[in-house]
Design a protein around this motif. Sequence first.
Motif, PDB file in Angstrom:
ATOM      1  N   THR A  90      -9.834   1.587 -65.869  1.00 25.27           N
ATOM      2  CA  THR A  90      -8.973   2.442 -66.083  1.00 25.27           C
ATOM      3  C   THR A  90      -8.620   2.545 -64.403  1.00 25.27           C
ATOM      4  O   THR A  90      -9.410   2.997 -63.643  1.00 25.27           O
ATOM      5  CB  THR A  90      -8.556   3.230 -66.614  1.00 25.27           C
ATOM      6  OG1 THR A  90      -8.528   3.066 -68.275  1.00 25.27           O
ATOM      7  CG2 THR A  90      -7.330   4.435 -66.350  1.00 25.27           C
ATOM      8  N   TYR A  91      -7.422   2.284 -64.293  1.00 25.71           N
ATOM      9  CA  TYR A  91      -6.607   2.670 -62.265  1.00 25.71           C
ATOM     10  C   TYR A  91      -5.881   3.097 -62.461  1.00 25.71           C
ATOM     11  O   TYR A  91      -4.674   3.576 -63.519  1.00 25.71           O
ATOM     12  CB  TYR A  91      -6.926   1.562 -61.245  1.00 25.71           C
ATOM     13  CG  TYR A  91      -5.945   0.538 -61.590  1.00 25.71           C
ATOM     14  CD1 TYR A  91      -4.428   0.296 -61.095  1.00 25.71           C
ATOM     15  CD2 TYR A  91      -6.119  -0.565 -62.301  1.00 25.71           C
ATOM     16  CE1 TYR A  91      -3.523  -0.118 -61.319  1.00 25.71           C
ATOM     17  CE2 TYR A  91      -4.516  -1.352 -62.255  1.00 25.71           C
ATOM     18  CZ  TYR A  91      -4.134  -1.280 -62.022  1.00 25.71           C
ATOM     19  OH  TYR A  91      -3.178  -2.101 -62.330  1.00 25.71           O
ATOM     20  N   TYR A  92      -5.124   3.837 -61.509  1.00 31.31           N
ATOM     21  CA  TYR A  92      -3.635   4.192 -61.779  1.00 31.31           C
ATOM     22  C   TYR A  92      -2.682   4.241 -61.045  1.00 31.31           C
ATOM     23  O   TYR A  92      -3.057   3.713 -59.650  1.00 31.31           O
ATOM     24  CB  TYR A  92      -4.186   6.463 -61.216  1.00 31.31           C
ATOM     25  CG  TYR A  92      -4.222   7.032 -62.580  1.00 31.31           C
ATOM     26  CD1 TYR A  92      -4.101   7.226 -63.595  1.00 31.31           C
ATOM     27  CD2 TYR A  92      -5.407   7.222 -62.517  1.00 31.31           C
ATOM     28  CE1 TYR A  92      -4.775   8.079 -64.412  1.00 31.31           C
ATOM     29  CE2 TYR A  92      -7.154   7.394 -63.916  1.00 31.31           C
ATOM     30  CZ  TYR A  92      -6.087   8.306 -64.964  1.00 31.31           C
ATOM     31  OH  TYR A  92      -6.657   8.838 -64.932  1.00 31.31           O
TER      32      TYR A  92
ATOM     33  N   LYS B 234       1.073   7.401 -63.347  1.00 31.83           N
ATOM     34  CA  LYS B 234      -0.021   6.567 -64.812  1.00 31.83           C
ATOM     35  C   LYS B 234      -1.252   5.570 -65.155  1.00 31.83           C
ATOM     36  O   LYS B 234      -1.229   4.895 -64.132  1.00 31.83           O
ATOM     37  CB  LYS B 234       1.335   6.092 -65.737  1.00 31.83           C
ATOM     38  CG  LYS B 234       2.375   7.630 -65.539  1.00 31.83           C
ATOM     39  CD  LYS B 234       2.897   7.795 -67.254  1.00 31.83           C
ATOM     40  CE  LYS B 234       4.263   9.059 -67.053  1.00 31.83           C
ATOM     41  NZ  LYS B 234       5.075   8.951 -68.464  1.00 31.83           N
ATOM     42  N   GLY B 235      -1.736   6.012 -65.853  1.00 28.20           N
ATOM     43  CA  GLY B 235      -2.653   5.093 -66.473  1.00 28.20           C
ATOM     44  C   GLY B 235      -2.536   3.783 -67.023  1.00 28.20           C
ATOM     45  O   GLY B 235      -1.903   3.328 -67.133  1.00 28.20           O
TER      46      GLY B 235
END
Length: 141
Positions: free
Chosen positions: A66-68, A73-74
């Motif tokens: 997961t990154y933003y 938002k993810g």
Amino acid sequence: MSTYEGKCHCGNTEWNAKLEKEQQGHILCHCDTCKELSGSTFTLNQIIPKSALKITKGEDKLGKYTYYGESGKGVHCYFCPNCTSHVYHHQEVMGDDTIVLRTGLLKKGIKEFTPAAEIFGKARLPWEKEVAETFETLPPS
């Protein structure tokens, strides 16, 4: 509607995707994250309902990173943990029922599909030519 089969590089993960006629094309993403994750200048994708994707092998072993994104938002990336081929991404900004499928891993789609749109055109490298309708970031909803 047609069904397309896909698999990761090592074959540990396989899936099929049911795509409507208007989804049978590549959306080229030029964002910096796609460049870093793929080691290329863009990725080949399509935005589809989550229900249109069925993982037929290796679903219980998919890795998740997961990154933003630019929205804050993810963005959840699902990939084969052995060869690291990315199967799909879920961007929270798009809602719970929408995913971004990597069309470059579809056995027939990689060759049959043509570019339908380009996103994050603002990050396209200067020497790349425009090949489809281009949006600076994401297309309007």
